[in-house]
Scaffold this active site. Structure first.
Site: not given
Ligand code: FE
Length: 136
Positions: A48, A51, A97, A100, A121
């Site tokens: 990510c 985060c 995610c 976060c 995607c």
């Molecule tokens: Fe994240």
């Protein structure tokens, strides 16, 4: 359970570059074939961009021809959340995610059949690639 990362919009705005903020925190979409990872084939892990949570492994990446990085599955089903997205007159499934709530992209049921039939995607701007070193 994944460890949650909670920050205010202003905190994210200060931490992230403008494109990552626009895509990952505000639900934007980068233009097809413009992101840094749609044609990227190195071995490693895509984390990510907000985060650092591990989201996708290069082993699950494939060339969908869509212009966005495409994966058949997340690195761990607990690291990516999905929710219905009815924006823009379409019924889609948004992926985020799980730590976060960064907007990643969408998941579609048109992936490779022999790999489960899903296409995750993802916007390059929501990802940060970490190269896998030999022997790791
Ligand atoms: Fe994240």
């Amino acid at each position: 359970m994944i460890k949650r990362v909670e920050k205010s919009e202003e905190e994210w705005r200060e931490l992230l570059d403008p494109e990552t903020f626009a895509v990952a925190r505000k639900g934007g979409t980068e233009r097809a074939f413009t992101g840094r990872y749609h044609d990227h084939h190195e071995p490693g892990v895509y984390r990510c961009a907000c985060c650092g949570t591990e989201l996708f492994d290069s082993e699950a990446k494939y060339d969908s021809g869509s212009g966005w990085p495409s994966f058949t599955r997340p690195i761990d089903p607990g690291h990516v959340n999905a929710r219905e997205d009815l924006s823009h007159g379409m019924r889609r499934v948004e992926i985020l995610c799980a730590a976060c709530d960064a907007h990643l992209g969408h998941v579609f049921p048109d992936g490779p059949a022999d790999e489960g039939g899903l296409r995750f995607c993802v916007n390059s701007a929501s990802l940060h690639f970490q190269h896998r070193e030999d022997g790791e």
